[in-house]
Motif scaffolding. Structure first.
Motif, mmCIF file in Angstrom:
data_model
loop_
_atom_site.group_PDB
_atom_site.id
_atom_site.type_symbol
_atom_site.label_atom_id
_atom_site.label_comp_id
_atom_site.label_asym_id
_atom_site.label_seq_id
_atom_site.Cartn_x
_atom_site.Cartn_y
_atom_site.Cartn_z
ATOM 1 N N ALA A 122 15.964 3.638 4.893
ATOM 2 C CA ALA A 122 16.353 2.340 4.348
ATOM 3 C C ALA A 122 15.191 1.357 4.402
ATOM 4 N N GLN A 123 14.431 1.384 5.489
ATOM 5 C CA GLN A 123 13.302 0.468 5.611
ATOM 6 C C GLN A 123 12.215 0.808 4.592
ATOM 7 N N ALA A 124 11.967 2.108 4.379
ATOM 8 C CA ALA A 124 10.987 2.509 3.373
ATOM 9 C C ALA A 124 11.444 2.116 1.976
ATOM 10 N N ALA A 125 12.778 2.152 1.745
ATOM 11 C CA ALA A 125 13.308 1.784 0.433
ATOM 12 C C ALA A 125 13.055 0.310 0.117
ATOM 13 N N LEU A 126 12.904 -0.516 1.150
ATOM 14 C CA LEU A 126 12.569 -1.916 0.911
ATOM 15 C C LEU A 126 11.228 -2.048 0.195
ATOM 16 N N VAL A 127 10.328 -1.093 0.458
ATOM 17 C CA VAL A 127 9.019 -1.110 -0.177
ATOM 18 C C VAL A 127 9.029 -0.292 -1.463
ATOM 19 N N LEU A 128 9.523 0.934 -1.398
ATOM 20 C CA LEU A 128 9.440 1.846 -2.528
ATOM 21 C C LEU A 128 10.646 1.790 -3.452
ATOM 22 N N GLY A 129 11.682 1.046 -3.052
ATOM 23 C CA GLY A 129 12.864 0.948 -3.906
ATOM 24 C C GLY A 129 12.681 0.027 -5.088
ATOM 25 N N ASP A 130 11.564 -0.683 -5.122
ATOM 26 C CA ASP A 130 11.256 -1.586 -6.226
ATOM 27 C C ASP A 130 10.329 -0.882 -7.214
ATOM 28 N N TRP B 260 8.384 -1.913 -9.616
ATOM 29 C CA TRP B 260 7.040 -2.465 -9.789
ATOM 30 C C TRP B 260 6.168 -2.210 -8.571
ATOM 31 N N ASN B 261 6.751 -2.237 -7.376
ATOM 32 C CA ASN B 261 5.974 -1.949 -6.171
ATOM 33 C C ASN B 261 5.361 -0.550 -6.252
ATOM 34 N N VAL B 262 6.149 0.408 -6.699
ATOM 35 C CA VAL B 262 5.664 1.790 -6.795
ATOM 36 C C VAL B 262 4.510 1.876 -7.790
ATOM 37 N N LEU B 263 4.636 1.200 -8.935
ATOM 38 C CA LEU B 263 3.575 1.261 -9.936
ATOM 39 C C LEU B 263 2.320 0.533 -9.464
ATOM 40 N N VAL B 264 2.480 -0.565 -8.732
ATOM 41 C CA VAL B 264 1.320 -1.251 -8.163
ATOM 42 C C VAL B 264 0.573 -0.319 -7.210
ATOM 43 N N LEU B 265 1.310 0.348 -6.329
ATOM 44 C CA LEU B 265 0.677 1.263 -5.385
ATOM 45 C C LEU B 265 0.015 2.430 -6.117
ATOM 46 N N ARG B 266 0.655 2.911 -7.177
ATOM 47 C CA ARG B 266 0.057 3.994 -7.966
ATOM 48 C C ARG B 266 -1.292 3.570 -8.521
ATOM 49 N N GLU B 267 -1.368 2.366 -9.072
ATOM 50 C CA GLU B 267 -2.614 1.917 -9.691
ATOM 51 C C GLU B 267 -3.681 1.586 -8.649
ATOM 52 N N VAL B 268 -3.299 1.023 -7.513
ATOM 53 C CA VAL B 268 -4.285 0.763 -6.453
ATOM 54 C C VAL B 268 -4.878 2.083 -5.980
ATOM 55 N N ALA B 269 -4.046 3.109 -5.844
ATOM 56 C CA ALA B 269 -4.535 4.425 -5.444
ATOM 57 C C ALA B 269 -5.503 4.984 -6.474
ATOM 58 N N ARG B 270 -5.360 4.599 -7.723
ATOM 59 C CA ARG B 270 -6.244 5.079 -8.795
ATOM 60 C C ARG B 270 -7.524 4.263 -8.885
ATOM 61 N N GLY B 271 -7.666 3.251 -8.029
ATOM 62 C CA GLY B 271 -8.890 2.463 -8.010
ATOM 63 C C GLY B 271 -8.822 1.162 -8.775
ATOM 64 N N HIS B 272 -7.652 0.813 -9.325
ATOM 65 C CA HIS B 272 -7.485 -0.466 -10.015
ATOM 66 C C HIS B 272 -7.032 -1.500 -8.984
ATOM 67 N N VAL B 273 -7.993 -2.131 -8.343
ATOM 68 C CA VAL B 273 -7.690 -2.943 -7.161
ATOM 69 C C VAL B 273 -7.799 -4.449 -7.422
ATOM 70 N N ARG B 274 -8.232 -4.841 -8.598
ATOM 71 C CA ARG B 274 -8.339 -6.266 -8.919
ATOM 72 C C ARG B 274 -7.142 -6.701 -9.771
ATOM 73 N N PHE B 275 -6.823 -7.978 -9.666
ATOM 74 C CA PHE B 275 -5.602 -8.510 -10.284
ATOM 75 C C PHE B 275 -5.558 -8.223 -11.785
ATOM 76 N N ASP B 276 -6.628 -8.558 -12.510
ATOM 77 C CA ASP B 276 -6.615 -8.376 -13.961
ATOM 78 C C ASP B 276 -6.474 -6.910 -14.344
ATOM 79 N N ALA B 277 -7.131 -6.028 -13.589
ATOM 80 C CA ALA B 277 -7.022 -4.597 -13.879
ATOM 81 C C ALA B 277 -5.602 -4.110 -13.648
ATOM 82 N N LEU B 278 -4.962 -4.585 -12.573
ATOM 83 C CA LEU B 278 -3.582 -4.196 -12.296
ATOM 84 C C LEU B 278 -2.648 -4.689 -13.394
#
Length: 287
Positions: free
Chosen positions: A13-21, A23-41
């Motif tokens: 349940a606690q993990a779902a607070l982060v991954l249940g959203d 957009w949160n999942v897609l943000v983490l996906r893109e940061v992992a791909r190296g898109h770490v700046r706001f405009d790139a995200l």
């Protein structure tokens, strides 16, 4: 999100607070791909600046991302994974693996893949992209090594399921030892061509080191046990012998970390090794 009192002690349940959203999942996906700046995200996800600001703020507050100042006037931050964020990478890779198999219909329990499926298309799309800057993986000597050799004009990265494992009936997984031996035997040819080689699996470094000593492997073997590379490039994986493993593929990268060629699926291993040498030599000559 409101939670039942009993959920306060539930890790899922606690993990779902982060991954249940979504957009949160897609943000983490893109940061992992190296898109770490706001405009790139914002560009990669297609998210409004307001919503992206809210999601980034939440992920920072939850300890999954941290802000790193890269410009003072005006103030600009990069968003990087914390230790807690990096620990989520296997979850993202497992989600990709599940989606490939059960939603996209590409995820048979095999180390190979169809040439007309989503996995194949995703690997082909890597050509022309750059590997994330600063991404390093643990090597067999106990230190982290860069994916791209600093001393070569081209680097061949080949991923494989694992060595020293009894695969049983998993189709397509046999041949990892053969592949390493063929790259070992061709190693002088790669050096003469100005190219380097990196072998990558999700095995632990000490497992790779034992194999490297036994087989006299001259090039580095890198461990993607934390799934950093798999998440960064959205590489095809499958679950075998108790862990998520890379499917066999070969990527040729130039000195600027740009993917120049991909070979996937790798079915004819001797031909793939020969072809990777030819492609790496061409890449080195054009540098």
């Amino acid at each position: 999100m409101r939670m039942h009192n009993a959920d306060e002690t539930c890790g899922i349940a606690q993990a779902a607070l982060v991954l249940g959203d979504w957009w949160n999942v897609l943000v983490l996906r893109e940061v992992a791909r190296g898109h770490v700046r706001f405009d790139a995200l914002a560009t990669e996800i297609g998210l409004s600046r307001k919503v992206l600001t809210e999601r980034l703020g939440r992920l920072v507050a939850q300890g999954v991302l941290r802000r790193s100042l890269y410009q003072r006037r005006p103030v600009r931050y990069a968003y990087l994974l914390t230790d807690a964020g990096e620990a989520l990478l296997p979850v993202l890779v497992a989600m990709q693996d599940w989606g490939d198999r059960w939603v996209l219909g590409d995820g048979d329990v095999t180390a190979t893949a169809a040439v007309d499926g989503a996995e194949h298309a995703r690997v082909r799309a890597l050509v022309g992209t750059r590997l994330p800057e600063g991404l390093e993986l643990p090597g067999t000597e106990g230190t982290d090594l860069p994916l791209v050799s600093p001393d070569a004009t081209a680097t061949v990265l080949f991923t494989y399921p694992g060595t020293g494992v009894e695969w049983g009936a998993i189709p397509g997984a046999a041949g990892c030892t053969l592949e390493n031996r063929l790259f070992r035997d061709a190693w002088p040819d790669f050096l003469r061509a100005g190219a380097d080689v990196r072998g990558i699996s999700t095995q632990l470094s000490h497992e790779q080191a034992e194999f490297a000593r036994a087989e006299a492997v001259p090039y580095p073997l890198l461990s993607d046990a934390r799934h950093q590379l798999a998440a960064a490039l959205r590489l095809p994986t499958f679950r075998g012998a108790g862990r998520l493993r890379h499917k066999r593929l070969i990527v040729v990268v130039d000195a600027q970390r740009t993917v120049r060629h991909t070979l996937f699926p790798v079915v004819d291993i001797p031909h793939a090794v020969d072809e990777s040498l030819r492609l790496a030599a061409d890449c080195a000559r054009s540098a």
